[in-house]
Design a protein around this motif. Structure first.
Motif, PDB file in Angstrom:
ATOM      1  N   VAL A   1      41.601  -8.834  12.555  1.00 36.99           N
ATOM      2  CA  VAL A   1      40.969  -8.515  13.463  1.00 36.99           C
ATOM      3  C   VAL A   1      42.201  -8.809  15.113  1.00 36.99           C
ATOM      4  O   VAL A   1      42.502  -7.860  15.784  1.00 36.99           O
ATOM      5  N   ASP A   2      41.892  -9.630  15.368  1.00 36.78           N
ATOM      6  CA  ASP A   2      43.084 -10.363  16.479  1.00 36.78           C
ATOM      7  C   ASP A   2      43.999  -9.675  16.175  1.00 36.78           C
ATOM      8  O   ASP A   2      45.041  -9.226  17.412  1.00 36.78           O
ATOM      9  N   LYS A   3      45.212 -10.038  15.608  1.00 39.91           N
ATOM     10  CA  LYS A   3      46.263  -8.834  14.784  1.00 39.91           C
ATOM     11  C   LYS A   3      45.943  -7.998  15.203  1.00 39.91           C
ATOM     12  O   LYS A   3      47.352  -7.379  15.616  1.00 39.91           O
ATOM     13  N   ALA A   4      45.425  -7.293  14.360  1.00 38.93           N
ATOM     14  CA  ALA A   4      45.787  -5.539  14.562  1.00 38.93           C
ATOM     15  C   ALA A   4      45.270  -5.141  16.049  1.00 38.93           C
ATOM     16  O   ALA A   4      45.868  -4.017  16.859  1.00 38.93           O
ATOM     17  N   VAL A   5      43.987  -5.990  17.090  1.00 36.97           N
ATOM     18  CA  VAL A   5      44.328  -5.777  18.955  1.00 36.97           C
ATOM     19  C   VAL A   5      45.410  -6.302  19.016  1.00 36.97           C
ATOM     20  O   VAL A   5      45.913  -5.570  20.092  1.00 36.97           O
ATOM     21  N   LYS A   6      45.985  -6.824  19.063  1.00 38.46           N
ATOM     22  CA  LYS A   6      47.425  -7.388  19.655  1.00 38.46           C
ATOM     23  C   LYS A   6      48.544  -6.419  19.222  1.00 38.46           C
ATOM     24  O   LYS A   6      49.454  -6.181  19.702  1.00 38.46           O
ATOM     25  N   SER A   7      48.616  -5.907  17.901  1.00 39.97           N
ATOM     26  CA  SER A   7      49.868  -5.027  17.058  1.00 39.97           C
ATOM     27  C   SER A   7      49.111  -3.270  18.428  1.00 39.97           C
ATOM     28  O   SER A   7      50.384  -2.784  18.885  1.00 39.97           O
ATOM     29  N   ALA A   8      48.014  -3.308  19.087  1.00 41.59           N
ATOM     30  CA  ALA A   8      47.659  -1.882  19.445  1.00 41.59           C
ATOM     31  C   ALA A   8      47.951  -2.335  20.956  1.00 41.59           C
ATOM     32  O   ALA A   8      48.453  -1.264  21.350  1.00 41.59           O
ATOM     33  N   ARG A   9      47.384  -3.512  21.375  1.00 44.77           N
ATOM     34  CA  ARG A   9      47.833  -3.279  22.124  1.00 44.77           C
ATOM     35  C   ARG A   9      49.710  -4.052  22.496  1.00 44.77           C
ATOM     36  O   ARG A   9      50.265  -3.334  23.772  1.00 44.77           O
ATOM     37  N   TYR A  10      50.453  -4.643  21.966  1.00 38.13           N
ATOM     38  CA  TYR A  10      51.906  -4.479  22.374  1.00 38.13           C
ATOM     39  C   TYR A  10      52.591  -2.733  21.931  1.00 38.13           C
ATOM     40  O   TYR A  10      53.826  -2.258  22.378  1.00 38.13           O
ATOM     41  N   ALA A  11      51.527  -2.224  21.350  1.00 36.18           N
ATOM     42  CA  ALA A  11      51.955  -0.623  20.465  1.00 36.18           C
ATOM     43  C   ALA A  11      52.064   0.080  22.315  1.00 36.18           C
ATOM     44  O   ALA A  11      53.004   0.664  23.213  1.00 36.18           O
ATOM     45  N   TYR A  12      50.468  -0.314  23.106  1.00 28.99           N
ATOM     46  CA  TYR A  12      50.741   0.498  24.371  1.00 28.99           C
ATOM     47  C   TYR A  12      50.989  -0.049  25.620  1.00 28.99           C
ATOM     48  O   TYR A  12      52.167   0.920  25.828  1.00 28.99           O
ATOM     49  N   ASP A  13      51.546  -1.188  25.230  1.00 29.38           N
ATOM     50  CA  ASP A  13      51.818  -1.442  26.306  1.00 29.38           C
ATOM     51  C   ASP A  13      54.238  -1.348  26.519  1.00 29.38           C
ATOM     52  O   ASP A  13      54.274  -1.197  26.877  1.00 29.38           O
ATOM     53  N   ASN A  14      54.254  -1.764  24.842  1.00 32.78           N
ATOM     54  CA  ASN A  14      55.771  -1.318  25.059  1.00 32.78           C
ATOM     55  C   ASN A  14      56.212   0.278  24.555  1.00 32.78           C
ATOM     56  O   ASN A  14      57.534   0.427  24.993  1.00 32.78           O
ATOM     57  N   TYR A  15      55.052   0.845  23.969  1.00 32.05           N
ATOM     58  CA  TYR A  15      55.802   2.623  23.585  1.00 32.05           C
ATOM     59  C   TYR A  15      55.054   3.095  24.647  1.00 32.05           C
ATOM     60  O   TYR A  15      54.910   4.672  25.050  1.00 32.05           O
ATOM     61  N   TRP A  16      53.802   3.326  23.754  1.00 29.62           N
ATOM     62  CA  TRP A  16      52.564   4.553  23.921  1.00 29.62           C
ATOM     63  C   TRP A  16      52.841   4.897  24.802  1.00 29.62           C
ATOM     64  O   TRP A  16      51.669   5.714  25.376  1.00 29.62           O
ATOM     65  N   SER A  17      52.089   3.903  25.918  1.00 32.08           N
ATOM     66  CA  SER A  17      52.085   4.927  27.484  1.00 32.08           C
ATOM     67  C   SER A  17      53.353   4.104  28.511  1.00 32.08           C
ATOM     68  O   SER A  17      53.492   5.477  28.919  1.00 32.08           O
TER      69      SER A  17
END
Lengths: 295, 491
Positions: B75-91
């Motif tokens: 779950v931690d890996k999944a949250v980290k990957s979501a955060r990374y995607a949010y910070d670097n791409y999706w936002s």
């Protein structure tokens, strides 16, 4: 009145009808129902141009629907104008097929009662086993329900032993609430069958209208124990739609109505499509319409 | 009406003339892998501890696949990957580009609707006609609707310049697996969030199929992460420090636990929990259509519906009539192979749920309730429950008070509007209600007094992506669907 008239919700009725149409009929069930539907057909010709020749042809078709398949069930009745009853009766020659006659100044019903009664008596005297009368839609829509009731009761009396089918002409009644009301009046006035349409007005039979009438029949059964028949007429020209109707009858009124004593199709071209599908079920092949005799 | 005037009148007989031949939807071409991994960072990855659990077909009890069990590390890996995607791409990308991905998901789901419907039915037990006619079309509806919002976020809350929250943790139930995933993912992504979603342990397959589709659609890695597992996996998502928003649909018991654990954390929360919907039929209703509505309200999806109309209130003058009609209608309901196109009621989702429903049926009987079930036969294998009606029950009965989440209807009568409003509101739930009357003014008079998130008039269980859905009291808070559903993912 033995029962109170409930309201009808059009959207709810349509949703229910869609469910009947989603039933999947296959294999032996389908074969059985196609034959049953054929056995429920009132083979009909109601044209100004009807001739004794055409009526005889229709009667022969009723007795032997498709020569290539001799074991088929016969249709329930042939339905003609009063002037053709004698011809039909003779042509059927003792076969267990009824002659139904439209009467009461079909299809408009725009005449005074005495003329309608004469029309009815004439058809009965000519030998009609069943009378298909039309109600006075104008009087019904005006709110003159007593008039409609009395008229049906008088025609019923004129019918003697002939079974009375009362045509509501639902295409002119405009609302499903009116269909319900007219169904109740017809049943209480003595109808043996209630029937949707003359076939001369569009829309003729539809599934929603038929469902409202079936539900009236069910409610009357539970309040009296008496079974009234149902005949959708006009607009049911193919086997697939006829089978949807049978699903509707079997899930609304149940097994006791799944025979031609209590359910009929009023149709001219349905029989041949049923035959085509029956042949398809037997042989696996669709044949061209040229292989089926016209009625 | 259908009230018998004379006891000698026999009940109508059904089912002898038409015996529907089996008409199963073919699942020959359906591809279900032997093993499913976690969908993290755009890839399917094995769980750290290498643990898997089986998912079965509740209609046959056959195993369909092994599903990866995610623990806190995963779950931690999944949250980290979501955060990374949010910070670097999706936002960083524009709303119209986010919308493009959502439209693409919607279109691809449309193309593969049949496949998703069949898998939903195999994994969850619901009738194929519902999966095809409701679940999958609704999921598509949600993606299309929120795709349209993606480039209009700044107009969603005028003058507020709304922004995405960041990472949303989402936990969904087993009753509408794909549809619930769509309800959660579509608005979150449209608003600009990235998500970590956990499907229920008995119904992971369509969410994982959706993950494959999302991968195929080229959605940037990490924007959607799907981790599978049981309650502890869900807890790990909910309690993860880097999750900004938690959205949960499921039981009230778990909802309460989540709310407790989130207190003071600053995370935004929406809960869509249980229900005990009142369905009220007045004497002036279109009775046959109301009866059909009752059937649809409580037996839809085997009664595994949080907004099910499980408490029926009938005005006394028509009570006997309605009951007769309900019983007749039950005779034409078909229970059995969920893949059969003629099946109306499928399998109960799991053994555990079947036990719960049966416990409640026993409780109802012990409380003095009068049980009615039709004499239909049930398949030997699998988890099945006949549609059930309880009469002779009261407000004090547990079967009237508690959510059963199965095909069980309780029937009570009333005389006046005030009485039925009081009865209907006398519950700790407040999700749905139905009012059946031909009189428009009565719909509003009664509807306005009912404490329920949604009140249906002369219909039941109708949904649309444009319309908000959610509850009162212990049925939760927050709304899904419509503009309301979007603002739940905005700050």
């Amino acid at each position: 009145m033995p029962f109170k008239t409930p309201k009808i919700d059009r959207v709810g009725i349509q949703e229910r009808c869609a469910k009947f149409q989603s039933r999947s009929l296959k294999a032996d069930t389908k074969k059985k129902l196609l034959r049953l539907a054929l056995n429920m057909v009132d083979l009909t010709t109601l044209e100004g141009s009807d001739t004794p020749g055409k009526v005889k042809q229709l009667c022969n078709k009723a007795i032997l629907p498709h020569g290539a398949l001799p074991n088929l069930p016969q249709v329930a009745a042939v339905c003609v104008y009063p002037s053709q009853v004698k011809t039909a009766k003779k042509a059927l020659n003792g076969a267990k097929i009824n002659v139904a006659s439209v009467a009461t100044v079909f299809p408009s019903g725009q005449a005074k009662l005495s003329i309608k009664l004469d029309d009815t008596r004439f058809a009965v005297d000519e030998g009609a086993d069943e009378i298909d009368m039309v109600i006075s839609r104008g009087e019904f829509l005006r709110g003159n329900h007593n008039y409609v009731f009395d008229e049906i009761a008088a025609v019923k009396e004129a019918c003697g032993k002939a079974r009375l089918k009362v045509i509501l002409e639902t295409g002119e009644l405009s609302t499903l609430d009116n269909v319900r009301k007219a169904s109740e009046i017809a049943i209480l006035a003595g109808a043996d069958f209630i029937k949707t349409s003359t076939g001369k007005i569009q829309p003729a039979a539809t599934m929603p209208v038929t469902l409202v009438m079936l539900e009236t029949i069910r409610d009357y059964y539970y309040s009296t124990g008496i079974k009234i028949g149902m005949k959708p007429a006009g607009g049911i020209s193919n086997a697939k739609l006829a089978l949807h109707y049978l699903v509707m009858v079997s899930e609304t009124l149940g097994d006791d109505w799944m025979n031609n004593n209590y359910f009929r199709f009023g149709a001219s071209s349905l029989a041949n499509d049923l035959l085509r599908q029956i042949v398809k079920q037997e042989s696996g092949l669709y044949q061209s319409k040229d292989y089926f005799s016209i009625g | 009406m259908a009230k018998k005037e004379n006891k000698n009148i026999a009940d109508l007989k059904f089912g002898a003339t038409i015996e529907y031949a089996p008409a199963p939807e073919s699942n020959a071409h359906i591809e279900i892998k032997k093993k499913y991994e976690l969908f993290i960072g755009g890839e399917f990855v094995a769980p750290e501890k290498g643990k898997y659990f089986p998912t079965i077909n509740p209609a046959t009890e056959e195993k369909l696949a092994d599903i990866a069990k995610a623990d806190a590390t995963d779950v931690d890996k999944a949250v980290k990957s979501a955060r990374y995607a949010y910070d670097n791409y999706w936002s960083k990308i524009s709303g119209s580009q986010r919308g493009k991905y959502l439209f693409r998901i919607a279109r691809m789901l449309q193309e593969r609707a049949r496949e998703f419907a069949i898998i939903e039915t195999m994994d969850g037990g619901k009738p194929i006609k519902e999966a095809k006619g409701f679940d999958v079309p609704m999921a598509i509806n949600w993606f299309f609707y929120y795709a349209g919002w993606a480039d209009k976020i700044e107009y969603a809350v005028p003058g507020k310049n709304p922004e995405a929250l960041g990472v949303a943790g989402q936990v969904i139930p087993w009753n509408f697996p794909l549809m619930m995933a769509a309800w959660k993912i579509a608005p979150a992504l449209a608003a600009g969030n990235c998500v970590v979603l956990k499907p229920a342990e008995t119904t992971s397959l369509t969410a994982l199929k959706l993950a494959e589709l999302i991968q195929e659609a080229g959605v940037p890695p990490g924007v959607v992460n799907i981790v599978t597992g049981e309650g502890d996996t869900g807890a790990a998502i909910v309690n993860h420090a880097d999750v900004d928003k938690v959205a949960f649909t499921g039981s009230t018991r778990v909802g309460k636990m989540i709310q407790k654990s989130l207190a003071g954390s600053g995370k935004k929360l929406t809960l869509e929990l249980g229900g005990k919907g009142a369905n009220i039929i007045f004497e002036d209703a279109a009775i046959d259509q109301a009866v059909e509505g009752v059937i649809n309200a409580v037996y839809f999806n085997q009664g595994h519906v949080c907004c099910a109309g499980s408490r029926l209130f009938v005005q006394e003058g028509i009570a006997e009539t309605v009951l007769q009609k309900l019983k007749d209608r039950l005779k034409t309901i078909r229970i059995g192979n969920p893949l059969d196109k003629n099946t109306d009621i499928g399998a109960i989702n799991s053994k555990k749920q079947l036990d719960t429903v049966q416990d409640y049926i026993n409780i109802g009987i012990n409380e003095g309730g009068k049980l009615y079930q039709d004499k239909c036969s049930l398949p030997k294998k699998g988890f099945w429950c006949k549609p059930t009606i309880f009469t002779n029950v009261s407000q004090a009965s547990r079967v009237v008070q508690e959510e059963i989440f199965g095909p069980v209807l309780t029937v009570q009568t009333f005389r006046t509007i005030d009485e039925v409003v009081e009865l209907a509101n006398n519950t700790y739930y407040g999700l749905s209600a139905g009012v059946w009357t031909d009189k428009g003014s009565k719909v509003f008079q009664v509807g306005n007094q009912l404490k329920a998130g949604v009140v249906w008039a002369n219909s039941f269980n109708k949904f649309d992506a444009t319309s908000p859905f959610g509850g009162f009291k212990e049925s939760g808070f927050g709304r899904e669907g419509g503009l309301h559903g979007l603002t739940a993912y905005l700050k």
